[in-house]
Scaffold this motif. Structure first.
Motif, PDB file in Angstrom:
ATOM      1  N   CYS A  22       8.927  12.867  -5.820  1.00 53.38           N
ATOM      2  CA  CYS A  22       8.794  12.245  -7.160  1.00 53.38           C
ATOM      3  C   CYS A  22       7.273  12.535  -7.901  1.00 53.38           C
ATOM      4  O   CYS A  22       6.425  12.537  -7.280  1.00 53.38           O
ATOM      5  CB  CYS A  22       9.586  10.753  -7.535  1.00 53.38           C
ATOM      6  N   ARG A  23       7.584  12.730  -9.200  1.00 53.73           N
ATOM      7  CA  ARG A  23       6.206  12.481  -9.800  1.00 53.73           C
ATOM      8  C   ARG A  23       5.514  11.057  -9.762  1.00 53.73           C
ATOM      9  O   ARG A  23       5.923  10.135  -9.251  1.00 53.73           O
ATOM     10  CB  ARG A  23       6.404  12.685 -11.305  1.00 53.73           C
ATOM     11  N   ARG A  48      13.927  13.192  -6.246  1.00 56.65           N
ATOM     12  CA  ARG A  48      15.062  13.883  -5.768  1.00 56.65           C
ATOM     13  C   ARG A  48      14.763  14.118  -4.141  1.00 56.65           C
ATOM     14  O   ARG A  48      13.573  14.035  -3.804  1.00 56.65           O
ATOM     15  CB  ARG A  48      15.356  15.398  -6.312  1.00 56.65           C
ATOM     16  N   ALA A  67       9.203   9.300 -11.588  1.00 54.17           N
ATOM     17  CA  ALA A  67      10.235  10.073 -12.319  1.00 54.17           C
ATOM     18  C   ALA A  67      10.736  11.233 -11.352  1.00 54.17           C
ATOM     19  O   ALA A  67       9.897  11.781 -10.581  1.00 54.17           O
ATOM     20  CB  ALA A  67       9.670  10.597 -13.649  1.00 54.17           C
ATOM     21  N   ASP A  68      11.734  11.996 -11.981  1.00 61.83           N
ATOM     22  CA  ASP A  68      12.195  13.160 -11.084  1.00 61.83           C
ATOM     23  C   ASP A  68      12.371  12.883  -9.635  1.00 61.83           C
ATOM     24  O   ASP A  68      12.104  14.041  -9.016  1.00 61.83           O
ATOM     25  CB  ASP A  68      11.408  14.346 -11.528  1.00 61.83           C
ATOM     26  N   TYR A 117       2.806  15.420  -7.293  1.00 63.78           N
ATOM     27  CA  TYR A 117       3.755  14.679  -6.590  1.00 63.78           C
ATOM     28  C   TYR A 117       3.472  13.751  -5.616  1.00 63.78           C
ATOM     29  O   TYR A 117       2.634  13.856  -5.009  1.00 63.78           O
ATOM     30  CB  TYR A 117       5.043  15.529  -6.033  1.00 63.78           C
TER      31      TYR A 117
END
Length: 170
Positions: free
Chosen positions: A98-99, A106, A103-104, A82
């Motif tokens: 996030c990745r 939060r 992506a992802d 991450y």
């Protein structure tokens, strides 16, 4: 000619400086910066524009925007999977995650007063966060956050030095 003389003064193997990216935001400024030691990739933020970027070494440091729309980004840190980045102004201070491809996204940690400086410890198990009056350690595999030190006026940065010849104790 002038360039050649400067190179001789710097010595053999001296680093060259080149422009990697230019912010499109007026008044933008590079804030956090993290280097992936394995790939040589660079992750950095434009603090005032609230953007996170990735400069891919294998593609000639081609720059790609990963995240936009964050109030302020102050620092950036990496672990094996991450990208973490801090925002001191969002919800009193938080850390996003996030990745590596963006992506992802939060809010990973919230309620950290003035979260600013970030560093992943040497074993990759904790994220150190300098935030306002305290230095915090957050377990990367769980939800535990502990204050390691408190009572500061305002902490803005943190660095982790891996053990080695330069850092070994006598």
């Amino acid at each position: 000619r002038r360039r050649g003389r400067a190179r001789r003064r710097l010595g053999r193997g001296a680093a060259r400086v080149s422009k990697v990216a230019k912010s499109e935001a007026s008044g933008g400024s590079v804030a956090g910066l993290a280097l992936d030691a394995a790939s040589g990739d660079v992750y950095f933020a434009d603090a005032t524009a609230g953007k996170l970027f990735h400069a891919n070494k294998s593609r000639g440091f081609a720059v790609r925007e990963l995240v936009t729309g964050v109030d302020t980004i102050y620092d950036v840190a990496l672990d094996g999977r991450y990208v973490y980045f801090s925002s001191p102004s969002r919800s009193g201070g938080c850390v996003f995650r996030c990745r590596r491809d963006g992506a992802d996204l939060r809010v990973w940690l919230g309620g950290l007063s003035g979260a600013r400086g970030l560093a992943v410890d040497g074993d990759g198990r904790r994220l150190l966060v300098a935030g306002g009056p305290a230095l915090y350690a957050a377990d990367l595999d769980g939800d535990e956050v502990v204050a390691l030190a408190t009572g500061f006026g305002e902490l803005r940065g943190v660095a982790y030095a891996a053990a080695g010849p330069a850092n070994a104790s006598a």
